[in-house]
Motif scaffolding. Structure first.
Motif, PDB file in Angstrom:
ATOM      1  N   UNK A 107      39.947  42.796  40.752  1.00 10.92           N
ATOM      2  CA  UNK A 107      40.516  41.795  40.193  1.00 10.92           C
ATOM      3  C   UNK A 107      39.474  40.534  39.877  1.00 10.92           C
ATOM      4  N   UNK A 108      38.392  40.762  39.972  1.00 12.98           N
ATOM      5  CA  UNK A 108      37.403  39.935  39.371  1.00 12.98           C
ATOM      6  C   UNK A 108      36.557  40.196  38.185  1.00 12.98           C
ATOM      7  N   UNK A 109      36.706  39.280  37.172  1.00 12.48           N
ATOM      8  CA  UNK A 109      36.128  39.678  35.927  1.00 12.48           C
ATOM      9  C   UNK A 109      34.848  38.659  35.768  1.00 12.48           C
ATOM     10  N   UNK A 110      33.887  39.041  35.085  1.00 12.40           N
ATOM     11  CA  UNK A 110      32.611  38.413  34.621  1.00 12.40           C
ATOM     12  C   UNK A 110      32.418  38.076  33.422  1.00 12.40           C
ATOM     13  N   UNK A 111      31.965  37.224  32.842  1.00 15.35           N
ATOM     14  CA  UNK A 111      31.481  36.971  31.539  1.00 15.35           C
ATOM     15  C   UNK A 111      30.046  36.416  31.152  1.00 15.35           C
ATOM     16  N   UNK A 112      29.212  37.375  30.863  1.00 14.33           N
ATOM     17  CA  UNK A 112      27.857  36.786  30.413  1.00 14.33           C
ATOM     18  C   UNK A 112      27.977  35.816  29.378  1.00 14.33           C
ATOM     19  N   UNK A 113      27.348  34.746  29.692  1.00 12.48           N
ATOM     20  CA  UNK A 113      27.127  33.669  28.463  1.00 12.48           C
ATOM     21  C   UNK A 113      25.782  33.211  28.227  1.00 12.48           C
ATOM     22  N   UNK A 114      25.583  32.855  26.862  1.00 15.80           N
ATOM     23  CA  UNK A 114      24.160  32.342  26.745  1.00 15.80           C
ATOM     24  C   UNK A 114      24.194  30.930  26.987  1.00 15.80           C
ATOM     25  N   UNK A 115      22.926  30.299  26.643  1.00 16.25           N
ATOM     26  CA  UNK A 115      22.860  28.853  26.885  1.00 16.25           C
ATOM     27  C   UNK A 115      23.834  27.803  26.110  1.00 16.25           C
ATOM     28  N   UNK A 116      24.381  28.409  25.131  1.00 18.97           N
ATOM     29  CA  UNK A 116      25.475  27.761  24.103  1.00 18.97           C
ATOM     30  C   UNK A 116      26.756  27.833  24.630  1.00 18.97           C
ATOM     31  N   UNK A 117      27.100  28.714  25.545  1.00 18.25           N
ATOM     32  CA  UNK A 117      28.358  29.162  26.177  1.00 18.25           C
ATOM     33  C   UNK A 117      28.972  30.185  25.464  1.00 18.25           C
ATOM     34  N   UNK A 118      28.339  30.914  24.403  1.00 17.64           N
ATOM     35  CA  UNK A 118      28.930  31.939  23.830  1.00 17.64           C
ATOM     36  C   UNK A 118      28.893  33.180  24.701  1.00 17.64           C
ATOM     37  N   UNK A 119      29.934  33.990  24.651  1.00 16.62           N
ATOM     38  CA  UNK A 119      30.020  35.195  25.351  1.00 16.62           C
ATOM     39  C   UNK A 119      29.223  36.300  24.809  1.00 16.62           C
ATOM     40  N   UNK A 120      28.566  36.921  25.778  1.00 14.10           N
ATOM     41  CA  UNK A 120      27.504  37.957  25.565  1.00 14.10           C
ATOM     42  C   UNK A 120      27.899  39.274  25.965  1.00 14.10           C
ATOM     43  N   UNK A 207      27.250  32.515  33.488  1.00 12.68           N
ATOM     44  CA  UNK A 207      28.397  33.280  33.945  1.00 12.68           C
ATOM     45  C   UNK A 207      29.528  32.705  34.021  1.00 12.68           C
ATOM     46  N   UNK A 208      30.530  33.540  33.246  1.00 12.34           N
ATOM     47  CA  UNK A 208      31.990  32.707  33.510  1.00 12.34           C
ATOM     48  C   UNK A 208      32.669  33.630  34.710  1.00 12.34           C
ATOM     49  N   UNK A 209      33.193  33.590  35.842  1.00 14.71           N
ATOM     50  CA  UNK A 209      33.819  34.269  36.527  1.00 14.71           C
ATOM     51  C   UNK A 209      35.461  34.135  36.818  1.00 14.71           C
ATOM     52  N   UNK A 210      36.262  34.784  36.500  1.00 14.21           N
ATOM     53  CA  UNK A 210      37.616  34.600  36.613  1.00 14.21           C
ATOM     54  C   UNK A 210      38.287  35.753  37.309  1.00 14.21           C
ATOM     55  N   UNK A 211      39.520  35.534  37.779  1.00 16.23           N
ATOM     56  CA  UNK A 211      40.435  36.273  38.334  1.00 16.23           C
ATOM     57  C   UNK A 211      41.256  35.827  39.361  1.00 16.23           C
ATOM     58  N   UNK A 212      42.016  36.721  40.052  1.00 18.89           N
ATOM     59  CA  UNK A 212      42.668  36.424  41.224  1.00 18.89           C
ATOM     60  C   UNK A 212      42.352  36.670  42.754  1.00 18.89           C
ATOM     61  N   UNK A 213      42.923  36.029  43.660  1.00 21.95           N
ATOM     62  CA  UNK A 213      42.354  36.282  44.986  1.00 21.95           C
ATOM     63  C   UNK A 213      43.602  36.025  45.886  1.00 21.95           C
ATOM     64  N   UNK A 214      43.858  36.866  47.028  1.00 23.35           N
ATOM     65  CA  UNK A 214      44.924  36.783  47.759  1.00 23.35           C
ATOM     66  C   UNK A 214      44.447  36.598  49.123  1.00 23.35           C
ATOM     67  N   UNK A 215      44.781  35.287  49.757  1.00 23.46           N
ATOM     68  CA  UNK A 215      44.409  35.178  50.934  1.00 23.46           C
ATOM     69  C   UNK A 215      45.636  34.876  52.152  1.00 23.46           C
ATOM     70  N   UNK A 216      45.213  34.785  53.319  1.00 23.34           N
ATOM     71  CA  UNK A 216      46.168  34.383  54.390  1.00 23.34           C
ATOM     72  C   UNK A 216      46.634  33.236  54.288  1.00 23.34           C
TER      73      UNK A 216
END
Length: 390
Positions: A107-120, A207-216
């Motif tokens: 459930x982890x997703x990554x977006x490669x982004x350039x120096x201007x923040x645009x998604x690659x 890199x933009x990393x987003x998703x969800x995580x379940x912890x105790x």
């Protein structure tokens, strides 16, 4: 009976004046019209507040943690690292119960982004590896036509029949052994998959990393760092890629961080927070106090979630062994106090009191204003008649 009525008439606080004595003015009519409009607007607003919306009542309760409660806390995050490539960014989590998770990918997703923040590119982390002909087999030879591929783990295998068929599997085997893979060019799988070239291609990206995580539901931490974490003795370290510099810019922006479902009217304190690194290297730490929260809506909806408060601290890395533990760390602990938000309509008598206050207040202020204008006009008119005005 007439005597009783007479006494009641003497109690009249609103004596009536004969209409022959009324003196109606233009200013009085204008003030009356404006006051009526104001009263109507305030009445409609009060009606909306009391019957379409609801007042929120705060209730506090003691939530004793006499024994560990291992139910899960659900975390949602969206964080942008403008200067850390996605290939090097990893997520780890651990808590005081001893549970540890390294390089989390579910459930982890990554977006490669350039120096201007645009998604690659957008990709889910940890999806497969390319198929390349004639890889190196575990026994040392090359894969033949009718042979099943079983790659070498380069000494990190824990069983005789263990295979490492991708660069990622070799890195994972190294991590389990407590080894750091410092030169991927010496690993056949990484060389074939172009792992080093991939890192070179992403140089200068973010890199933009987003998703969800379940912890105790116990104290712990989760952190984002450059490289795959591994353990050596009692220390947690990160592998160093030989082609990368020994410093990482961990400037970041927390787009969203929530410990559960969103609660109406509640804004999480880290949403939109941005930090820019000025020192050469180090750890940026968030210390979070999580407060269990129950929201009970006026229409019967109940949300069991969490709020949190946070403090921040940057810790520069020391020389030597700990120079590699660069990253962004979120340390969290749960509060023993539980908060309940309850939405309730105010009572009819409260509404009636507010309406009376609106009518009485506007009527009184309008009367004072009308009296001031009337007597001012009268005084000016008298001075004009006597020739004393101006």
């Amino acid at each position: 009976m007439e005597r009783v009525f007479s006494k009641l008439r003497n109690l009249d606080a609103y004596p009536k004046i004969n209409e022959d004595f009324y003196n109606r003015t233009l200013s009085g009519g204008i003030i009356t019209l404006v006051a009526s409009i104001i009263m109507l607007v305030l009445f409609v607003n009060e009606l909306d507040l009391n019957y379409q919306n609801a007042a929120i009542i705060w209730k506090y309760g003691l939530w004793l943690r006499c024994r560990l409660n291992f139910s899960f806390v659900f975390k949602q995050f969206d964080i942008t690292f403008p200067a850390v490539p996605c290939s090097l960014l990893s997520l780890d989590a651990r808590d005081i119960s001893g549970e540890e998770h390294f390089d989390i990918r579910h459930d982890i997703f990554k977006k490669r982004i350039d120096s201007h923040g645009a998604v690659i590119e957008v990709r889910q982390d940890g999806i497969g590896a390319p198929k390349i002909e004639k890889p190196l087999q575990r026994h040392g030879g090359r894969l033949e036509h009718n042979e099943t591929y079983c790659g070498s783990c380069f000494g990190a295998e824990t069983a005789d029949d263990e295979c490492c068929n991708s660069c990622e599997e070799v890195r994972e085997a190294y991590r389990k052994r407590g080894w750091g893979m410092t030169n991927p060019d010496l690993i056949d799988q990484c060389k074939r998959e172009g792992f080093v070239q991939k890192i070179k291609d992403e140089e200068g990206e973010g890199c933009n990393i987003h998703g969800s995580l379940e912890v105790n539901k116990v104290a712990g931490n989760f952190h984002f760092a450059a490289g795959k974490s591994f353990h050596q003795s009692t220390f947690q370290l990160f592998e160093l890629i030989s082609l990368q510099s020994d410093t990482y810019n961990i400037s970041h922006r927390v787009n969203k961080l929530a410990f559960g479902d969103s609660i109406p009217g509640v804004v999480n304190p880290l949403d939109g927070v941005q930090w820019t690194q000025e020192a050469q290297n180090g750890m940026y730490q968030y210390f979070i106090k999580v407060v269990p929260t129950i929201y009970k809506g006026v229409r019967g909806r109940t949300i069991d979630s969490n709020q949190f408060s946070v403090t921040e601290h940057f810790k520069g890395s020391d020389l030597g062994l700990f120079q590699s533990i660069t990253g962004v760390y979120f340390f969290y602990d749960l509060s023993p106090i539980k908060v309940t938000f309850t939405e309730e309509h105010v009572s009819f008598f409260h509404f009636l009191t507010n309406v009376c206050a609106i009518i009485g207040g506007v009527f009184t202020v309008a009367g004072i204003l009308d009296a001031c204008i009337y007597h001012s006009q009268k005084a000016i008119k008298k001075k004009v008649e006597l020739g004393k005005f101006g």
